[in-house]
Design a protein around this motif. Structure first.
Motif, PDB file in Angstrom:
ATOM      1  N   ASN A 439     -76.076  -7.942  -1.916  1.00 33.28           N
ATOM      2  CA  ASN A 439     -77.091  -7.651  -0.900  1.00 33.28           C
ATOM      3  C   ASN A 439     -76.845  -6.333  -0.172  1.00 33.28           C
ATOM      4  O   ASN A 439     -77.432  -6.097   0.892  1.00 33.28           O
ATOM      5  CB  ASN A 439     -77.153  -8.801   0.111  1.00 33.28           C
ATOM      6  CG  ASN A 439     -77.784 -10.045  -0.463  1.00 33.28           C
ATOM      7  OD1 ASN A 439     -78.996 -10.200  -0.434  1.00 33.28           O
ATOM      8  ND2 ASN A 439     -76.948 -10.938  -1.001  1.00 33.28           N
ATOM      9  N   ILE A 440     -75.961  -5.513  -0.701  1.00 32.58           N
ATOM     10  CA  ILE A 440     -75.698  -4.201  -0.100  1.00 32.58           C
ATOM     11  C   ILE A 440     -76.342  -3.123  -0.949  1.00 32.58           C
ATOM     12  O   ILE A 440     -76.207  -3.113  -2.181  1.00 32.58           O
ATOM     13  CB  ILE A 440     -74.179  -3.955   0.022  1.00 32.58           C
ATOM     14  CG1 ILE A 440     -73.576  -4.895   1.081  1.00 32.58           C
ATOM     15  CG2 ILE A 440     -73.902  -2.507   0.408  1.00 32.58           C
ATOM     16  CD1 ILE A 440     -72.075  -4.766   1.216  1.00 32.58           C
ATOM     17  N   ASN A 441     -77.027  -2.233  -0.293  1.00 37.05           N
ATOM     18  CA  ASN A 441     -77.657  -1.088  -0.973  1.00 37.05           C
ATOM     19  C   ASN A 441     -76.648   0.058  -0.988  1.00 37.05           C
ATOM     20  O   ASN A 441     -76.409   0.698   0.032  1.00 37.05           O
ATOM     21  CB  ASN A 441     -78.937  -0.685  -0.249  1.00 37.05           C
ATOM     22  CG  ASN A 441     -79.688   0.433  -0.982  1.00 37.05           C
ATOM     23  OD1 ASN A 441     -79.182   0.997  -1.959  1.00 37.05           O
ATOM     24  ND2 ASN A 441     -80.882   0.743  -0.502  1.00 37.05           N
ATOM     25  N   LEU A 442     -76.044   0.308  -2.139  1.00 35.56           N
ATOM     26  CA  LEU A 442     -75.017   1.346  -2.219  1.00 35.56           C
ATOM     27  C   LEU A 442     -75.592   2.738  -2.049  1.00 35.56           C
ATOM     28  O   LEU A 442     -74.865   3.683  -1.734  1.00 35.56           O
ATOM     29  CB  LEU A 442     -74.280   1.244  -3.558  1.00 35.56           C
ATOM     30  CG  LEU A 442     -73.487  -0.063  -3.775  1.00 35.56           C
ATOM     31  CD1 LEU A 442     -72.847  -0.069  -5.162  1.00 35.56           C
ATOM     32  CD2 LEU A 442     -72.421  -0.236  -2.711  1.00 35.56           C
ATOM     33  N   ASP A 443     -76.893   2.882  -2.257  1.00 38.30           N
ATOM     34  CA  ASP A 443     -77.529   4.187  -2.060  1.00 38.30           C
ATOM     35  C   ASP A 443     -77.784   4.471  -0.589  1.00 38.30           C
ATOM     36  O   ASP A 443     -77.938   5.620  -0.199  1.00 38.30           O
ATOM     37  CB  ASP A 443     -78.861   4.246  -2.834  1.00 38.30           C
ATOM     38  CG  ASP A 443     -78.641   4.145  -4.336  1.00 38.30           C
ATOM     39  OD1 ASP A 443     -77.593   4.657  -4.797  1.00 38.30           O
ATOM     40  OD2 ASP A 443     -79.485   3.555  -5.020  1.00 38.30           O
ATOM     41  N   ASP A 444     -77.837   3.431   0.213  1.00 39.81           N
ATOM     42  CA  ASP A 444     -78.064   3.596   1.648  1.00 39.81           C
ATOM     43  C   ASP A 444     -77.337   2.477   2.380  1.00 39.81           C
ATOM     44  O   ASP A 444     -77.874   1.380   2.580  1.00 39.81           O
ATOM     45  CB  ASP A 444     -79.561   3.562   1.965  1.00 39.81           C
ATOM     46  CG  ASP A 444     -79.837   3.813   3.457  1.00 39.81           C
ATOM     47  OD1 ASP A 444     -78.872   4.145   4.189  1.00 39.81           O
ATOM     48  OD2 ASP A 444     -80.993   3.674   3.866  1.00 39.81           O
ATOM     49  N   LEU A 445     -76.086   2.745   2.779  1.00 38.51           N
ATOM     50  CA  LEU A 445     -75.273   1.710   3.424  1.00 38.51           C
ATOM     51  C   LEU A 445     -75.784   1.338   4.806  1.00 38.51           C
ATOM     52  O   LEU A 445     -75.378   0.317   5.367  1.00 38.51           O
ATOM     53  CB  LEU A 445     -73.812   2.181   3.528  1.00 38.51           C
ATOM     54  CG  LEU A 445     -73.089   2.379   2.195  1.00 38.51           C
ATOM     55  CD1 LEU A 445     -71.684   2.896   2.435  1.00 38.51           C
ATOM     56  CD2 LEU A 445     -73.040   1.070   1.409  1.00 38.51           C
ATOM     57  N   ASN A 446     -76.657   2.167   5.380  1.00 40.91           N
ATOM     58  CA  ASN A 446     -77.220   1.874   6.697  1.00 40.91           C
ATOM     59  C   ASN A 446     -78.532   1.106   6.609  1.00 40.91           C
ATOM     60  O   ASN A 446     -79.166   0.826   7.634  1.00 40.91           O
ATOM     61  CB  ASN A 446     -77.461   3.167   7.482  1.00 40.91           C
ATOM     62  CG  ASN A 446     -76.156   3.860   7.836  1.00 40.91           C
ATOM     63  OD1 ASN A 446     -75.156   3.190   8.141  1.00 40.91           O
ATOM     64  ND2 ASN A 446     -76.138   5.191   7.798  1.00 40.91           N
TER      65      ASN A 446
END
Length: 728
Positions: A439-446
């Motif tokens: 569930n983490i977006n590695l392209d946008d950690l924020n």
């Protein structure tokens, strides 16, 4: 009665009767009891109470949540015909005010006063009642009301107090008021709660161990000191929790401390006690007991319980004389600890809890009765225990809807054989890490995270099971390395060997009388002994399977090899079912024909442990392999194994079955391929024992013949003959 204005009690005497007072001008002929906010009170009149008012003492006003001049609704209470009579009352005695000086009250004095003043009154659970003794005013907090139904005590919410009711006081050890001489009943004053739920404390899979701990270490402390004195016994002052790492020893000790009243447990790591300065280590031991010593001198048996927890106690309590550092510090530390626990001035208000992974290293004097006499093995949890642990560690994510519905904890408990509690927690952490990472977006950690999408699924646990392996589990990779080609059907002889090994596995698993079965597989080099042993171990589905081979102990000194073999057996004793494979025993003992030479230290370890019966509740299958049966016999290794099985090389008819099974030749070429092997080998005198060939060599030669052959094509007789002539 209606609504009345609240007033103070008219005089001091009326303040400790638990009666509700109204004006003398009120007609009370039809009113014996009134009810307010769920509590029932006996009604009385008093000349000093104004008409339209109701007089309450401070305790009554507190439980009814009213103040002077507030309005209070009073309703007449009709006593039901089936209202029971209280048979037993549990209650706690405190001061009227919050701050009360410490004192002791005799149970008999309180009971006589309560029954005299309040018999016939209707009491309700959680009610508070003010009463008077010669030493001052107190209040009774009613915690539980019980009646006898067919010999069994049953809780009730309301009842009439009879003059023969039994009253039990539950004052805790931390209460300033202690009740003494409470005869005939147990007392839970050392515990914070009357019931003990280990699962709520975050401890699972240790029900049997806690039963023993409670019976041995705490049952006597629940009884009043007067009874224990008349019995002429002393409380247990020490217990030892031992077992594999990660099974929850430290957690148990800490949670025991939280369950009990008294001082905060002192937690000491063994190595912290030691100090390089002369006498300082002994001083550190004395300081641990100083507070308990001072309180015992002041209060005697009324002193609170002081718990001292020693983690890694083997670091400071090794066998005296075993540490040769020249200072003798370890010996004097052991002596000092023994003196404090069981010396001339031994205390009766301490509980020493030691924890270790190496019970064998502890000084024997520390383990005798009167010292660390309660010794509990905290082993690996069984399936039921693993399920409890999994439920505990997934409870929060389940409550907060983070655990997916497809997660089957029962299946996970079944599949996690020999996982310790810590390893189960690690499994859950790893599965959760997979879910979080998904569930983490590695392209946008924020980027914002949608909590509703965060679910720990069964697939996450499947992945975690591939990464988290138990320390006392099966090394599947090692077993698979012996089964590169699997088990190939080679005829009746090999079928018989497989069946015999299967029978031995079943005997270890199912027999109540057989705790150890040992078998040695002997035969020529490459005949498949190791593969048969590995296949039996893998198919056994035992929680722990270990292989001891020359490869696993290569480079070790003679003593280190012996120690490593001992460790493998000790690990096996921690698992309910285990298989140990001693592969190529002649290599393990470093046998060399020139000389001859062998390691006597390793040999003696094998002779002892291969026939040593595992501890109660543990079963073991030992499979040894050797290519030198003639060497094993004079060394008496054959004697320590229950069964000896011969694994032969392949004869012509068995070679034919292997070639047919592998399907590497044309069907019409298989007989000629077998003849080539026999004829060429016999000519070169390379196939002794009636043209027999070890299966390992046959598979190697076939693999060499395959080189250069296109996928899907068969090996030609020409290629096969060329390989055989080059090798033989």
């Amino acid at each position: 009665m209606g609504t009345r204005f609240v007033d103070n009690c008219p005089d001091k005497a009326s303040a400790t009767t638990n009666l509700v007072y109204v004006s003398q001008q009120d007609d009370l002929r039809n009113y014996q009891f009134v009810e307010a906010v769920g509590f029932v009170f006996s009604l009385a009149s008093h000349p000093l109470v104004p008409i339209g008012s109701v007089a309450l003492n401070s305790v009554q006003r507190r439980i009814l949540r009213v103040s002077v001049k507030d309005e209070l609704d009073l309703r007449p209470y009709r006593v039901p015909k089936d209202l029971p009579t209280v048979g037993m009352l549990y209650g706690k005695v405190t001061g009227i005010v919050d701050k009360t000086r410490p004192m002791e009250l005799r149970a008999e004095d309180i009971i006589l006063r309560l029954l005299k003043n309040f018999k016939g009154q209707i009491l309700t659970a959680n009610q508070q009642i003010a009463f008077e003794l010669d030493t001052g005013n107190y209040k009774l907090i009613i915690e539980k009301l019980l009646i006898d139904v067919a010999g069994k005590l049953v809780g009730i919410s309301r009842g009439i107090l009879a003059d023969n009711a039994a009253i039990i006081f539950t004052n805790e050890g931390g209460s300033p008021i202690s009740i003494v001489d409470q005869k005939g009943y147990t007392s839970s004053q050392i515990f914070k709660h009357r019931t003990i739920n280990f699962e709520s404390l975050g401890i699972g899979g240790l029900d049997e161990q806690f039963d023993v701990i409670f019976r041995r270490a705490f049952a006597s402390r629940v009884f009043p000191p007067s009874i224990i004195q008349r019995l002429g016994i002393k409380h247990v002052k020490g217990m030892l929790l031992y077992g594999p790492p990660g099974t929850g020893k430290t957690l148990i000790a800490r949670q025991i401390g939280k369950m009990l009243n008294g001082k905060e447990p002192k937690v000491v790591n063994g190595p912290e006690v030691l100090n390089k300065f002369v006498g300082q280590s002994e001083e550190n031991i004395r300081n641990l007991f100083a507070e308990a010593e001072a309180e015992y001198k002041a209060k005697g048996d009324a002193s609170g319980l002081h718990i001292i927890i020693f983690d890694e106690i083997d670091a400071i309590c090794k066998q005296r004389g075993s540490v040769r550092d020249g200072s003798g510090v370890h010996d004097t530390v052991v002596n000092q600890l023994l003196t404090k626990v069981d010396g001339v001035d031994a205390l009766n208000n301490i509980l020493l809890i030691g924890m270790t992974n190496r019970k064998d290293m502890l000084d024997e004097a520390l383990l005798r009765p009167g010292r660390l006499e309660v010794q509990i093995e905290i082993g690996l949890p069984d399936e039921k225990g693993r399920l409890q642990v999994l439920k505990i560690h997934t409870s929060k994510m389940s409550e907060n809807a983070f655990l997916a519905q497809d997660v089957d904890l029962v299946s996970l408990a079944e599949r996690t054989k020999n996982f310790s509690g810590a390893e189960l927690e690690g499994l859950i952490k790893d599965a959760t890490a997979f879910a979080i990472n998904r569930n983490i977006n590695l392209d946008d950690l924020n980027a914002p995270i949608n909590e509703e999408n965060l679910k720990v699924t069964m697939e996450d646990f499947e992945k975690a099971l591939q990464e988290v392996k138990p320390a006392f589990g099966t090394s599947v990779e090692t077993l698979d390395s012996y089964l590169t080609h699997g088990i190939i059907p080679c005829g009746e002889t090999f079928q018989y060997l497989q069946e015999m090994l299967s029978v031995m596995v079943k005997q270890v698993k199912n027999s109540d009388k057989t705790h150890l079965v040992s078998v040695i597989l002997e035969g020529p080099v490459g005949s498949g002994k190791s593969a048969l042993a590995a296949a039996a171990a893998k198919n056994s589905d035992f929680p722990l399977c270990k292989v001891v081979s020359s490869e696993s102990i290569a480079g070790f000194s003679e003593q280190a090899k012996a120690s490593q073999i001992i460790k493998v057996f000790e690990d096996a004793y921690k698992s309910p079912l285990s298989v140990i494979i001693l592969d190529e025993i002649e290599s393990l003992i470093e046998y060399v024909a020139t000389g001859p030479r062998f390691s006597n230290a390793v040999l003696q370890v094998l002779l002892v442990f291969a026939k040593r019966i595992p501890p109660k509740g543990h079963k073991l299958l030992v499979i040894g392999t050797t290519s030198m049966s003639d060497v094993m016999e004079p060394m008496r290794i054959n004697e320590v194994f229950n069964v000896s099985l011969h694994v032969p090389a392949l004869r012509t008819e068995e070679v034919l079955k292997v070639l047919r099974h592998l399907d590497c030749f044309k069907v019409s070429d298989i007989p000629e391929a077998a003849n080539l092997l026999v004829n060429i080998g016999a000519t070169e005198a390379m196939l002794p024992r009636r043209h027999a060939v070890p299966i390992k060599k046959l598979l190697l030669w076939l693999d060499m013949a395959r080189q250069g052959v296109e996928d899907g094509e068969k090996i030609s007789l020409k290629q096969w003959e060329e390989v055989l002539r080059n090798l033989l």
